[in-house]
Design a protein around this motif. Sequence first.
Motif, mmCIF file in Angstrom:
data_model
loop_
_atom_site.group_PDB
_atom_site.id
_atom_site.type_symbol
_atom_site.label_atom_id
_atom_site.label_comp_id
_atom_site.label_asym_id
_atom_site.label_seq_id
_atom_site.Cartn_x
_atom_site.Cartn_y
_atom_site.Cartn_z
ATOM 1 N N SER A 27 -26.372 -34.917 73.180
ATOM 2 C CA SER A 27 -27.229 -33.489 73.493
ATOM 3 C C SER A 27 -26.861 -33.099 74.912
ATOM 4 C CB SER A 27 -28.633 -33.844 73.512
ATOM 5 O OG SER A 27 -29.193 -34.713 74.391
ATOM 6 N N PHE A 42 -24.971 -28.838 72.439
ATOM 7 C CA PHE A 42 -24.974 -29.839 71.430
ATOM 8 C C PHE A 42 -26.459 -30.378 71.510
ATOM 9 C CE2 PHE A 42 -20.659 -30.516 72.854
ATOM 10 C CZ PHE A 42 -19.903 -30.886 71.928
ATOM 11 N N GLN A 43 -27.004 -30.528 70.138
ATOM 12 C CA GLN A 43 -28.305 -31.366 69.820
ATOM 13 C C GLN A 43 -28.287 -32.184 68.885
ATOM 14 O OE1 GLN A 43 -31.244 -28.240 69.145
ATOM 15 N NE2 GLN A 43 -31.113 -27.290 71.230
ATOM 16 N N ASN A 44 -28.622 -33.546 68.933
ATOM 17 C CA ASN A 44 -28.456 -34.355 67.578
ATOM 18 C C ASN A 44 -27.131 -34.576 67.308
ATOM 19 O OD1 ASN A 44 -31.113 -35.339 68.451
ATOM 20 N ND2 ASN A 44 -31.911 -33.388 67.190
ATOM 21 N N ASP A 45 -25.960 -34.611 68.123
ATOM 22 C CA ASP A 45 -24.619 -34.832 67.670
ATOM 23 C C ASP A 45 -24.030 -33.699 66.895
ATOM 24 O OD1 ASP A 45 -25.228 -37.402 68.270
ATOM 25 O OD2 ASP A 45 -25.627 -38.168 66.219
ATOM 26 N N ARG A 46 -24.584 -32.638 66.975
ATOM 27 C CA ARG A 46 -24.046 -31.414 66.386
ATOM 28 C C ARG A 46 -23.849 -30.099 67.329
ATOM 29 N NH1 ARG A 46 -22.936 -34.256 62.546
ATOM 30 N NH2 ARG A 46 -24.331 -34.631 60.819
ATOM 31 N N GLY A 53 -27.137 -39.165 69.021
ATOM 32 C CA GLY A 53 -28.088 -38.348 69.840
ATOM 33 C C GLY A 53 -27.329 -37.738 70.885
ATOM 34 N N ASN A 109 -22.502 -40.613 59.310
ATOM 35 C CA ASN A 109 -24.098 -40.414 58.936
ATOM 36 C C ASN A 109 -24.709 -41.206 60.217
ATOM 37 O OD1 ASN A 109 -23.772 -39.176 56.467
ATOM 38 N ND2 ASN A 109 -23.289 -41.125 55.601
ATOM 39 N N TYR A 110 -23.973 -41.797 61.183
ATOM 40 C CA TYR A 110 -24.599 -42.525 62.295
ATOM 41 C C TYR A 110 -25.247 -41.528 63.167
ATOM 42 C CZ TYR A 110 -25.287 -46.214 65.744
ATOM 43 O OH TYR A 110 -25.883 -46.841 66.927
ATOM 44 N N GLN A 111 -26.396 -41.750 63.746
ATOM 45 C CA GLN A 111 -26.866 -40.609 64.664
ATOM 46 C C GLN A 111 -27.029 -41.422 65.927
ATOM 47 O OE1 GLN A 111 -28.196 -37.538 64.015
ATOM 48 N NE2 GLN A 111 -27.102 -37.761 62.065
#
Length: 125
Positions: free
Chosen positions: A79, A104-108, A77, A73-75
């Motif tokens: 990108s 990638f944007q915000n870890d995804r 960032g 759950n740690y964000q």
Amino acid sequence: LYPDHDEPFMLRITDPRGTDLRIPFSAAMRQRMRTDNRWRGHNVADEDGCYVHYLPVHGPNLYDPFMFGNDPNYQVGISGIIRPQWSVGLDYPFAEDDVPEIEFQNDRVVAVRGGNNTITKKIFQ
């Protein structure tokens, strides 16, 4: 590659193919990273909790979830865009007209583009 100070910093990786990836490091992430033997440049398995492996096709780790306790759950960032030259398991680099683009944007991962080759599509999509 990594600063020696304990201030937050941005790791930015770019290349002529169009890669532009940014990973923000907090001071706490950098401090925790230094507790791991690999990030201290100590690549011999002679201390408790050490982690060392050598895979000829692996390449260097630039980032490790260990830095924030492997908390999903740690964000962080992360990108940007990666346009890889090659991939583990392939016999040859990507052709210029077949380079995939991973965004990638915000870890995804939010998009995978390009990569017209069937093998490339299997790997990245």
